[in-house]
Design a protein around this motif. Structure first.
Motif, PDB file in Angstrom:
ATOM      1  N   TYR A 158       0.786  -1.094   0.020  1.00 20.42           N
ATOM      2  CA  TYR A 158       0.118  -0.020   0.118  1.00 20.42           C
ATOM      3  C   TYR A 158       0.971   1.240  -0.014  1.00 20.42           C
ATOM      4  O   TYR A 158       0.656   2.058  -0.748  1.00 20.42           O
ATOM      5  CB  TYR A 158      -0.805  -0.038   1.156  1.00 20.42           C
ATOM      6  N   GLY A 159       2.012   1.286   0.639  1.00 20.85           N
ATOM      7  CA  GLY A 159       2.611   2.555   0.855  1.00 20.85           C
ATOM      8  C   GLY A 159       3.467   2.709  -0.395  1.00 20.85           C
ATOM      9  O   GLY A 159       3.496   3.828  -0.864  1.00 20.85           O
ATOM     10  N   LEU A 160       3.901   1.601  -1.163  1.00 22.15           N
ATOM     11  CA  LEU A 160       4.353   1.591  -2.453  1.00 22.15           C
ATOM     12  C   LEU A 160       3.574   2.151  -3.421  1.00 22.15           C
ATOM     13  O   LEU A 160       3.855   3.094  -4.317  1.00 22.15           O
ATOM     14  CB  LEU A 160       5.110   0.321  -3.044  1.00 22.15           C
ATOM     15  N   GLU A 161       2.199   1.622  -3.506  1.00 21.21           N
ATOM     16  CA  GLU A 161       1.324   2.368  -4.470  1.00 21.21           C
ATOM     17  C   GLU A 161       0.973   3.584  -4.083  1.00 21.21           C
ATOM     18  O   GLU A 161       0.704   4.397  -5.378  1.00 21.21           O
ATOM     19  CB  GLU A 161      -0.192   1.367  -4.183  1.00 21.21           C
ATOM     20  N   VAL A 162       0.918   4.248  -3.050  1.00 17.51           N
ATOM     21  CA  VAL A 162       0.722   5.394  -2.835  1.00 17.51           C
ATOM     22  C   VAL A 162       2.023   6.293  -3.026  1.00 17.51           C
ATOM     23  O   VAL A 162       1.866   7.528  -3.816  1.00 17.51           O
ATOM     24  CB  VAL A 162       0.400   5.820  -1.152  1.00 17.51           C
ATOM     25  N   LEU A 163       3.243   5.772  -2.777  1.00 18.64           N
ATOM     26  CA  LEU A 163       4.524   6.394  -3.407  1.00 18.64           C
ATOM     27  C   LEU A 163       4.226   6.644  -4.842  1.00 18.64           C
ATOM     28  O   LEU A 163       4.801   7.794  -5.475  1.00 18.64           O
ATOM     29  CB  LEU A 163       5.540   5.625  -2.913  1.00 18.64           C
ATOM     30  N   ALA A 208       1.865   9.320  -5.679  1.00 19.53           N
ATOM     31  CA  ALA A 208       2.161  10.673  -5.442  1.00 19.53           C
ATOM     32  C   ALA A 208       3.396  11.116  -6.310  1.00 19.53           C
ATOM     33  O   ALA A 208       3.480  12.352  -6.509  1.00 19.53           O
ATOM     34  CB  ALA A 208       2.631  10.546  -4.107  1.00 19.53           C
ATOM     35  N   GLY A 209       4.269  10.244  -6.758  1.00 21.25           N
ATOM     36  CA  GLY A 209       5.125  10.688  -7.738  1.00 21.25           C
ATOM     37  C   GLY A 209       4.583  11.113  -9.084  1.00 21.25           C
ATOM     38  O   GLY A 209       5.083  12.189  -9.683  1.00 21.25           O
ATOM     39  N   ILE A 210       3.444  10.567  -9.502  1.00 13.80           N
ATOM     40  CA  ILE A 210       2.781  10.899 -10.896  1.00 13.80           C
ATOM     41  C   ILE A 210       2.277  12.402 -10.443  1.00 13.80           C
ATOM     42  O   ILE A 210       2.485  13.137 -11.323  1.00 13.80           O
ATOM     43  CB  ILE A 210       1.591   9.940 -11.123  1.00 13.80           C
ATOM     44  N   ALA A 211       1.363  12.428  -9.395  1.00 11.90           N
ATOM     45  CA  ALA A 211       0.946  13.833  -9.088  1.00 11.90           C
ATOM     46  C   ALA A 211       2.015  14.818  -8.852  1.00 11.90           C
ATOM     47  O   ALA A 211       1.770  16.037  -9.585  1.00 11.90           O
ATOM     48  CB  ALA A 211       0.236  13.855  -7.654  1.00 11.90           C
ATOM     49  N   ALA A 212       3.257  14.447  -8.484  1.00  8.95           N
ATOM     50  CA  ALA A 212       4.183  15.400  -8.182  1.00  8.95           C
ATOM     51  C   ALA A 212       4.849  15.850  -9.669  1.00  8.95           C
ATOM     52  O   ALA A 212       5.303  17.058  -9.745  1.00  8.95           O
ATOM     53  CB  ALA A 212       5.441  14.745  -7.389  1.00  8.95           C
ATOM     54  N   ALA A 213       4.494  15.003 -10.629  1.00  6.26           N
ATOM     55  CA  ALA A 213       5.196  15.554 -11.971  1.00  6.26           C
ATOM     56  C   ALA A 213       4.212  16.601 -12.528  1.00  6.26           C
ATOM     57  O   ALA A 213       4.781  17.326 -13.026  1.00  6.26           O
ATOM     58  CB  ALA A 213       5.027  14.170 -13.126  1.00  6.26           C
ATOM     59  N   PRO A 273       0.182  19.247  -0.329  1.00  2.00           N
ATOM     60  CA  PRO A 273      -0.457  17.878  -0.154  1.00  2.00           C
ATOM     61  C   PRO A 273       0.324  16.715  -0.648  1.00  2.00           C
ATOM     62  O   PRO A 273       0.630  15.626   0.022  1.00  2.00           O
ATOM     63  CB  PRO A 273      -1.858  18.055  -0.905  1.00  2.00           C
ATOM     64  N   VAL A 274       1.105  17.057  -1.879  1.00  2.00           N
ATOM     65  CA  VAL A 274       1.883  15.921  -2.637  1.00  2.00           C
ATOM     66  C   VAL A 274       3.050  15.572  -1.822  1.00  2.00           C
ATOM     67  O   VAL A 274       3.283  14.520  -1.742  1.00  2.00           O
ATOM     68  CB  VAL A 274       2.274  16.433  -4.154  1.00  2.00           C
ATOM     69  N   VAL A 275       3.851  16.802  -1.220  1.00  2.00           N
ATOM     70  CA  VAL A 275       4.918  16.365  -0.419  1.00  2.00           C
ATOM     71  C   VAL A 275       4.451  15.600   0.697  1.00  2.00           C
ATOM     72  O   VAL A 275       4.955  14.556   1.312  1.00  2.00           O
ATOM     73  CB  VAL A 275       5.580  17.586  -0.046  1.00  2.00           C
ATOM     74  N   VAL A 276       3.488  16.030   1.503  1.00  2.13           N
ATOM     75  CA  VAL A 276       2.927  15.092   2.559  1.00  2.13           C
ATOM     76  C   VAL A 276       2.637  13.729   2.252  1.00  2.13           C
ATOM     77  O   VAL A 276       2.936  12.732   3.103  1.00  2.13           O
ATOM     78  CB  VAL A 276       1.749  15.954   3.059  1.00  2.13           C
ATOM     79  N   TYR A 277       2.017  13.475   1.014  1.00  2.00           N
ATOM     80  CA  TYR A 277       1.763  12.096   0.538  1.00  2.00           C
ATOM     81  C   TYR A 277       3.036  11.359   0.155  1.00  2.00           C
ATOM     82  O   TYR A 277       3.146  10.284   0.870  1.00  2.00           O
ATOM     83  CB  TYR A 277       0.938  12.126  -0.712  1.00  2.00           C
ATOM     84  N   GLY A 310       4.574  10.610   3.791  1.00  2.00           N
ATOM     85  CA  GLY A 310       3.716   9.326   4.326  1.00  2.00           C
ATOM     86  C   GLY A 310       3.872   8.211   3.850  1.00  2.00           C
ATOM     87  O   GLY A 310       4.172   7.322   4.594  1.00  2.00           O
ATOM     88  N   ALA A 311       3.848   8.049   2.477  1.00  4.11           N
ATOM     89  CA  ALA A 311       4.137   6.790   1.767  1.00  4.11           C
ATOM     90  C   ALA A 311       5.464   6.260   2.086  1.00  4.11           C
ATOM     91  O   ALA A 311       5.572   5.033   2.399  1.00  4.11           O
ATOM     92  CB  ALA A 311       3.877   6.928   0.471  1.00  4.11           C
ATOM     93  N   ALA A 312       6.338   6.924   2.128  1.00  3.08           N
ATOM     94  CA  ALA A 312       7.816   6.732   2.261  1.00  3.08           C
ATOM     95  C   ALA A 312       7.957   6.079   3.707  1.00  3.08           C
ATOM     96  O   ALA A 312       8.765   4.866   3.909  1.00  3.08           O
ATOM     97  CB  ALA A 312       8.705   7.842   2.183  1.00  3.08           C
ATOM     98  N   LEU A 313       7.409   6.683   4.600  1.00  2.00           N
ATOM     99  CA  LEU A 313       7.333   6.180   6.159  1.00  2.00           C
ATOM    100  C   LEU A 313       6.892   4.902   6.056  1.00  2.00           C
ATOM    101  O   LEU A 313       7.155   3.928   6.923  1.00  2.00           O
ATOM    102  CB  LEU A 313       6.815   7.226   6.894  1.00  2.00           C
ATOM    103  N   VAL A 314       5.706   4.596   5.462  1.00  2.00           N
ATOM    104  CA  VAL A 314       4.843   3.268   5.509  1.00  2.00           C
ATOM    105  C   VAL A 314       5.660   2.303   4.758  1.00  2.00           C
ATOM    106  O   VAL A 314       5.862   1.157   5.387  1.00  2.00           O
ATOM    107  CB  VAL A 314       3.546   3.490   4.845  1.00  2.00           C
ATOM    108  N   VAL A 315       6.377   2.569   3.629  1.00  2.00           N
ATOM    109  CA  VAL A 315       7.363   1.758   3.090  1.00  2.00           C
ATOM    110  C   VAL A 315       8.612   1.345   3.839  1.00  2.00           C
ATOM    111  O   VAL A 315       8.911   0.061   3.922  1.00  2.00           O
ATOM    112  CB  VAL A 315       7.772   1.890   1.666  1.00  2.00           C
ATOM    113  N   GLY A 316       8.902   2.315   4.559  1.00  5.26           N
ATOM    114  CA  GLY A 316      10.013   2.142   5.466  1.00  5.26           C
ATOM    115  C   GLY A 316       9.668   1.762   6.989  1.00  5.26           C
ATOM    116  O   GLY A 316      10.642   1.408   7.761  1.00  5.26           O
TER     117      GLY A 316
END
Length: 166
Positions: free
Chosen positions: A74-79, A82-87, A119-123, A126-132
């Motif tokens: 789930y964390g990876l999916e959100v990451l 979020a990377g796509i939204a960051a683009a 919001p994108v940075v927060v995502y 958050g996703a990186a923390l879940v993955v980690g």
């Protein structure tokens, strides 16, 4: 859905519905004014970034409801989402800083960019923390990101629609 996400299910259901409804309304509002939006150098990118942020919230809250996936996935999916939204956000920021019709100081331009970036940075964090493995803090940040995505989209949609009427 993992045990870590069980406590978030009602939040995710509520946010998924609210965000999807807002995205639909935003797309309708933008489509009514698409001719004016497309005449601007910055508004199309800002509108796209706003929609991308809402889609990120839809993806993150929807995937949180998928049963049986490991929390790291789930964390990876959100990451990835979020990377796509960051683009999209990076493109919007780039167009804001290159806008010759509305130049401003770097502080003013950063302020124009912040509403979409936060919001994108927060995502991403958050996703990186879940993955980690820092799951509770990461999930809290993802939840905050969902709320910020709605606030950001409303602010950016208002800006786009006001700019269309100028």
């Amino acid at each position: 859905m993992t045990d870590a996400l069980d406590g978030w299910s009602e939040f995710n259901v509520a946010m998924l519905g609210a965000t999807a409804a807002l995205a639909g309304l935003l797309i309708v509002a933008m489509s009514v004014n698409i001719g004016s939006i497309m005449q601007s150098k910055t508004l199309p990118a800002r509108a796209a970034a706003s929609i991308a942020t809402l889609v990120l919230a839809i993806v993150a809250t929807g995937l949180a409801l998928a049963p049986g996936q490991p929390i790291w996935l789930y964390g990876l999916e959100v990451l990835v989402a979020a990377g796509i939204a960051a683009a999209f956000e990076a493109h919007a920021v780039s167009t804001i800083f290159r806008d010759e019709l509305h130049p401003g100081s770097p502080v003013e331009l950063a302020g124009k960019s912040a509403a979409g970036l936060v919001p994108v940075v927060v995502y991403l964090v958050g996703a990186a923390l879940v993955v980690g493995g820092a799951v509770p803090v990461g999930l809290m940040l993802i939840g905050i990101g969902a709320i910020l995505a709605i606030v950001s989209a409303i602010v950016l949609a208002w800006v786009v629609l006001v700019e269309v009427l100028r």
